[in-house]
Design a protein around this motif. Sequence first.
Motif, PDB file in Angstrom:
ATOM      1  N   LEU A 115       0.855  -1.182   0.000  1.00  0.00           N
ATOM      2  CA  LEU A 115       0.000   0.000   0.000  1.00  0.00           C
ATOM      3  C   LEU A 115       0.888   1.227   0.000  1.00  0.00           C
ATOM      4  O   LEU A 115       1.806   1.351   0.811  1.00  0.00           O
ATOM      5  CB  LEU A 115      -0.906   0.011   1.232  1.00  0.00           C
ATOM      6  N   TYR A 163      -2.413  -0.689  12.456  1.00  0.00           N
ATOM      7  CA  TYR A 163      -2.683  -0.201  11.103  1.00  0.00           C
ATOM      8  C   TYR A 163      -2.820   1.314  11.062  1.00  0.00           C
ATOM      9  O   TYR A 163      -2.412   1.947  10.081  1.00  0.00           O
ATOM     10  CB  TYR A 163      -3.946  -0.873  10.560  1.00  0.00           C
ATOM     11  N   GLU A 181       1.589  -5.863   3.671  1.00  0.00           N
ATOM     12  CA  GLU A 181       0.681  -6.597   4.557  1.00  0.00           C
ATOM     13  C   GLU A 181      -0.261  -7.468   3.722  1.00  0.00           C
ATOM     14  O   GLU A 181      -0.326  -7.340   2.498  1.00  0.00           O
ATOM     15  CB  GLU A 181      -0.112  -5.603   5.423  1.00  0.00           C
ATOM     16  N   THR A 183      -3.441  -8.570   1.906  1.00  0.00           N
ATOM     17  CA  THR A 183      -4.400  -7.738   1.185  1.00  0.00           C
ATOM     18  C   THR A 183      -5.709  -7.608   1.947  1.00  0.00           C
ATOM     19  O   THR A 183      -6.261  -6.500   2.070  1.00  0.00           O
ATOM     20  CB  THR A 183      -4.667  -8.332  -0.213  1.00  0.00           C
ATOM     21  N   ILE A 186      -5.346  -5.205   4.914  1.00  0.00           N
ATOM     22  CA  ILE A 186      -5.263  -3.803   4.504  1.00  0.00           C
ATOM     23  C   ILE A 186      -6.648  -3.260   4.197  1.00  0.00           C
ATOM     24  O   ILE A 186      -7.055  -2.200   4.700  1.00  0.00           O
ATOM     25  CB  ILE A 186      -4.340  -3.639   3.281  1.00  0.00           C
ATOM     26  N   LYS A 187      -7.395  -3.977   3.365  1.00  0.00           N
ATOM     27  CA  LYS A 187      -8.716  -3.508   2.953  1.00  0.00           C
ATOM     28  C   LYS A 187      -9.654  -3.383   4.149  1.00  0.00           C
ATOM     29  O   LYS A 187     -10.389  -2.395   4.279  1.00  0.00           O
ATOM     30  CB  LYS A 187      -9.313  -4.456   1.912  1.00  0.00           C
ATOM     31  N   TYR A 200      -5.131   6.030  -1.492  1.00  0.00           N
ATOM     32  CA  TYR A 200      -3.969   5.142  -1.470  1.00  0.00           C
ATOM     33  C   TYR A 200      -3.943   4.318  -2.752  1.00  0.00           C
ATOM     34  O   TYR A 200      -4.886   4.326  -3.536  1.00  0.00           O
ATOM     35  CB  TYR A 200      -4.023   4.218  -0.250  1.00  0.00           C
ATOM     36  N   LEU A 202      -3.090   0.295  -3.987  1.00  0.00           N
ATOM     37  CA  LEU A 202      -2.850  -1.086  -3.574  1.00  0.00           C
ATOM     38  C   LEU A 202      -2.283  -1.848  -4.765  1.00  0.00           C
ATOM     39  O   LEU A 202      -2.894  -1.875  -5.835  1.00  0.00           O
ATOM     40  CB  LEU A 202      -4.166  -1.701  -3.107  1.00  0.00           C
TER      41      LEU A 202
END
Length: 251
Positions: A115, A163, A181, A183, A186-187, A200, A202
């Motif tokens: 990210l 995070y 990290e 996926t 992160i989401k 951001y 990805l």
Amino acid sequence: MKRFITIMLTLQICLASFTVHAESINYYVIAKQAMPFQIISNNNQHTGMVSDIVSSVFAENYTVNYHTYPFNRMISELESGGEKNWVTYGSPNWGGVQAANLSDIPIYTVSHSILTHAKSDLVFRDFKDVNDKVFILLNGFDYPSLQPFIDSGEINELRVKDYAAAFRILDRMPQDAIFVEMTSRIKYNLKLLSKDLKDYKLQDFSAIIPGYPIYLALDPNMDSDIQKFINQQLLLLSNSGTLTKIINRYI
């Protein structure tokens, strides 16, 4: 005589079943850092991909005791033996106690991403595109695919506790930092923290950290009947599509 034998066999089966189901399952949860695999609400309710799967596996006849620790403390507890018949999640890729005794079938396939801030002009193709960046990594977690680069000094790592801290650093260092990290994590955490993914970028990181399966990680000394039951239940959940439905709640 036949009737007597039949009754005795039935009683033995019932007693064996009772013995197995009388056991408690000790489920280990990582505090704060494992969402969406393990989520703990403010009123101490447990949800998440792995937690929902564990609840479904032991929906009847078993008592599940929850043990919540920071990651490093959890690993220390399990390495010292943990509570009897413990369960958490793990992968062969991680090694150690989280790989010592795994369920027969995987429960999810993990992918990793990087990210960056939307202002970053980074386009990732291979390692040379990122070797001058600051790698933001979560404190306490191991990254086996990155460790050789860390050991050689090719990666400048910056460990953060959560995070929110990772996203703050990206905001402050949009051209210089990347967050590596899973996926799905992160989401989920962008959404949880009311961050807009449009702010951001990805990008797939499988060239460096290939995707891999995760499983239920089981006590190496687990009762064999309970372990057999877990694997049977997981197969039923997989064949019925329930595993997929649980995963889709969180991604």
